[in-house]
Design a protein around this motif. Structure first.
Motif, short mmCIF file in Angstrom:
data_model
loop_
_atom_site.label_atom_id
_atom_site.label_comp_id
_atom_site.label_asym_id
_atom_site.label_seq_id
_atom_site.Cartn_x
_atom_site.Cartn_y
_atom_site.Cartn_z
N ASN A 139 -44.57 -2.79 -5.65
CA ASN A 139 -43.55 -3.50 -6.42
C ASN A 139 -42.42 -3.98 -5.52
O ASN A 139 -41.98 -5.13 -5.60
CB ASN A 139 -43.01 -2.58 -7.52
N ARG A 140 -41.97 -3.12 -4.63
CA ARG A 140 -40.89 -3.49 -3.71
C ARG A 140 -41.33 -4.64 -2.80
O ARG A 140 -40.58 -5.60 -2.59
CB ARG A 140 -40.49 -2.28 -2.86
N CYS A 141 -42.55 -4.54 -2.28
CA CYS A 141 -43.04 -5.60 -1.37
C CYS A 141 -43.16 -6.94 -2.09
O CYS A 141 -42.79 -7.98 -1.54
CB CYS A 141 -44.39 -5.19 -0.79
N ILE A 142 -43.66 -6.93 -3.31
CA ILE A 142 -43.81 -8.18 -4.07
C ILE A 142 -42.44 -8.77 -4.37
O ILE A 142 -42.21 -9.97 -4.23
CB ILE A 142 -44.61 -7.93 -5.37
N ARG A 143 -41.51 -7.91 -4.76
CA ARG A 143 -40.14 -8.38 -5.06
C ARG A 143 -39.45 -8.93 -3.82
O ARG A 143 -38.55 -9.77 -3.93
CB ARG A 143 -39.32 -7.24 -5.68
N HIS A 144 -39.88 -8.47 -2.64
CA HIS A 144 -39.29 -8.96 -1.39
C HIS A 144 -40.04 -10.18 -0.84
O HIS A 144 -39.77 -10.61 0.28
CB HIS A 144 -39.26 -7.85 -0.35
N GLY A 145 -41.00 -10.70 -1.61
CA GLY A 145 -41.62 -11.96 -1.22
C GLY A 145 -43.08 -11.92 -0.85
O GLY A 145 -43.67 -12.98 -0.55
N ALA A 146 -43.73 -10.74 -0.85
CA ALA A 146 -45.17 -10.68 -0.55
C ALA A 146 -45.96 -11.37 -1.66
O ALA A 146 -45.61 -11.27 -2.84
CB ALA A 146 -45.62 -9.23 -0.40
N THR A 147 -47.02 -12.05 -1.29
CA THR A 147 -47.91 -12.68 -2.27
C THR A 147 -48.78 -11.60 -2.90
O THR A 147 -49.38 -10.78 -2.21
CB THR A 147 -48.80 -13.75 -1.59
N PHE A 148 -48.87 -11.62 -4.22
CA PHE A 148 -49.55 -10.60 -5.01
C PHE A 148 -50.98 -11.07 -5.31
O PHE A 148 -51.18 -12.09 -5.94
CB PHE A 148 -48.73 -10.39 -6.29
N ILE A 149 -51.95 -10.29 -4.82
CA ILE A 149 -53.36 -10.61 -5.06
C ILE A 149 -54.03 -9.45 -5.80
O ILE A 149 -53.90 -8.29 -5.41
CB ILE A 149 -54.12 -10.86 -3.75
N GLY A 150 -54.76 -9.78 -6.87
CA GLY A 150 -55.61 -8.81 -7.56
C GLY A 150 -57.06 -9.13 -7.24
O GLY A 150 -57.49 -10.28 -7.38
N THR A 151 -57.82 -8.14 -6.79
CA THR A 151 -59.21 -8.42 -6.43
C THR A 151 -60.03 -8.84 -7.63
O THR A 151 -60.96 -9.63 -7.51
CB THR A 151 -59.87 -7.20 -5.76
N ASN A 152 -59.72 -8.30 -8.80
CA ASN A 152 -60.37 -8.75 -10.03
C ASN A 152 -59.49 -8.37 -11.21
O ASN A 152 -58.59 -7.54 -11.10
CB ASN A 152 -61.78 -8.15 -10.19
N SER A 153 -59.77 -9.00 -12.35
CA SER A 153 -58.88 -8.86 -13.51
C SER A 153 -59.47 -8.01 -14.62
O SER A 153 -58.97 -8.03 -15.75
CB SER A 153 -58.54 -10.25 -14.07
N ASP A 154 -60.54 -7.24 -14.34
CA ASP A 154 -61.18 -6.42 -15.38
C ASP A 154 -60.17 -5.40 -15.94
O ASP A 154 -59.72 -4.51 -15.21
CB ASP A 154 -62.37 -5.65 -14.80
N LEU A 155 -59.87 -5.54 -17.21
CA LEU A 155 -58.91 -4.62 -17.84
C LEU A 155 -59.50 -3.23 -18.04
O LEU A 155 -58.80 -2.23 -17.98
CB LEU A 155 -58.43 -5.18 -19.18
N ASN A 156 -60.80 -3.19 -18.29
CA ASN A 156 -61.47 -1.91 -18.53
C ASN A 156 -62.77 -1.81 -17.74
O ASN A 156 -63.37 -2.83 -17.40
CB ASN A 156 -61.80 -1.73 -20.02
N LEU A 157 -63.20 -0.58 -17.48
CA LEU A 157 -64.48 -0.31 -16.83
C LEU A 157 -65.30 0.60 -17.73
O LEU A 157 -64.82 1.66 -18.14
CB LEU A 157 -64.26 0.40 -15.49
N PRO A 158 -66.55 0.22 -18.06
CA PRO A 158 -67.40 1.13 -18.83
C PRO A 158 -67.72 2.37 -18.01
O PRO A 158 -68.05 2.27 -16.82
CB PRO A 158 -68.66 0.30 -19.10
N TYR A 159 -67.61 3.52 -18.62
CA TYR A 159 -67.95 4.78 -17.96
C TYR A 159 -68.57 5.68 -19.02
O TYR A 159 -67.86 6.32 -19.79
CB TYR A 159 -66.71 5.43 -17.35
N GLY A 160 -69.91 5.71 -19.04
CA GLY A 160 -70.59 6.43 -20.12
C GLY A 160 -70.21 5.80 -21.45
O GLY A 160 -70.34 4.60 -21.65
N ALA A 161 -69.71 6.62 -22.37
CA ALA A 161 -69.30 6.12 -23.68
C ALA A 161 -67.84 5.68 -23.69
O ALA A 161 -67.33 5.22 -24.71
CB ALA A 161 -69.52 7.21 -24.73
N GLU A 162 -67.16 5.82 -22.54
CA GLU A 162 -65.73 5.51 -22.46
C GLU A 162 -65.47 4.13 -21.88
O GLU A 162 -66.33 3.54 -21.23
CB GLU A 162 -65.03 6.52 -21.54
#
Length: 259
Positions: A139-162
């Protein structure tokens, strides 16, 4: 089901070839048919926690023999994309949240070095050992100007029944804290598809994306202008597609698809 002749098959893994520890036999047979027919293919996963060799080893456990040259991950696409965005720049400071797949891929390249003070980029991948301290630094690095990259946008991951919180959920927390939205690299973004096509020297018209997830795999095709083959062996059912833009092909299992 008859298809036109594709040069390169971009094949998803979880839900297509295996489901967690369970083998999807029709997916394995499909890959073997590709290999026997001499078709070019690339396993295109959103998973950033494994190195390419770890993916190869996992596939071997499901009966698929391949090598690292046939694995492509958002970690690899992220590194290529950053370099491409900065012609002439030779070194990049990065702060990484993630696991061995992401750390190994980024920091094994001479263009990148770890920097938690003033990095050029903050790269966020799935991290099951996430701590408040890691989020604080990012958070500090992004606020100081670092470019923010997310490798993927998956909100959830299936794990068994969860359904577990995915990388998209981690990125959403950082976006809320920093006031900056990330650039996402993995499916469904066009970036990873463009990079995969560049790597295989293929055109959009020559490629077919194969996967089970409408949100990631199929939308990746829509976003990049590449045909899509959806197998109903994973997260989505036929009724989930009602009223939505349809994939190029839909099959119950990949046994139905003729090369």
């Amino acid at each position: 089901m008859q298809s036109r002749d594709y040069k390169i098959f971009l094949v998803d893994l979880d839900g297509t070839v295996y489901r967690g520890k369970e083998t999807i036999e029709s997916g394995v047979r499909f890959v073997k048919r590709l290999q026997e027919a001499g078709k070019d293919y690339l396993f295109l996963t959103n998973n950033t926690t494994r190195t390419p060799q770890m993916v190869v080893d996992k596939l071997k456990g499901h009966g698929v023999a391949t090598d690292v040259a046939h694995i492509y991950t958002p970690c690899m696409a992220t590194a290529s994309w950053i370099i491409e965005q900065n012609p002439g720049k030779k070194r990049f400071g990065v702060y990484i949240i993630g696991q061995v797949g992401l750390w190994t891929e980024i920091l094994s390249r001479p263009e990148f070095y770890f920097d938690e003070q003033n990095p050029d980029y903050v790269i966020v991948g799935m991290d099951t050992d996430l701590t408040y301290h890691k989020l604080q630094v990012a958070n500090r690095c992004i606020r100081h100007g670092a470019t923010f990259i997310g490798t993927n946008s998956d909100l959830n991951l299936p794990y068994g029944a969860e359904l577990l919180p995915g990388n998209g959920s981690i990125c959403a927390m950082l976006a809320a804290a920093s006031g900056q939205q990330p650039t996402f690299i993995g499916k469904p973004e066009a970036i990873i598809i463009d990079k995969a096509l560049e790597l295989t020297k293929s055109s959009r018209q020559e490629a077919l994306i194969v996967g089970d997830n409408y949100q990631t795999d199929i939308n990746a095709g829509f976003n990049s202008g590449v045909d899509t083959l959806m197998t109903l062996t994973g997260v989505n059912r036929r009724e989930d597609l009602a009223g939505k833009r349809q994939p190029t092909y839909i099959v119950d299992t990949l046994d139905e698809f003729e090369l």
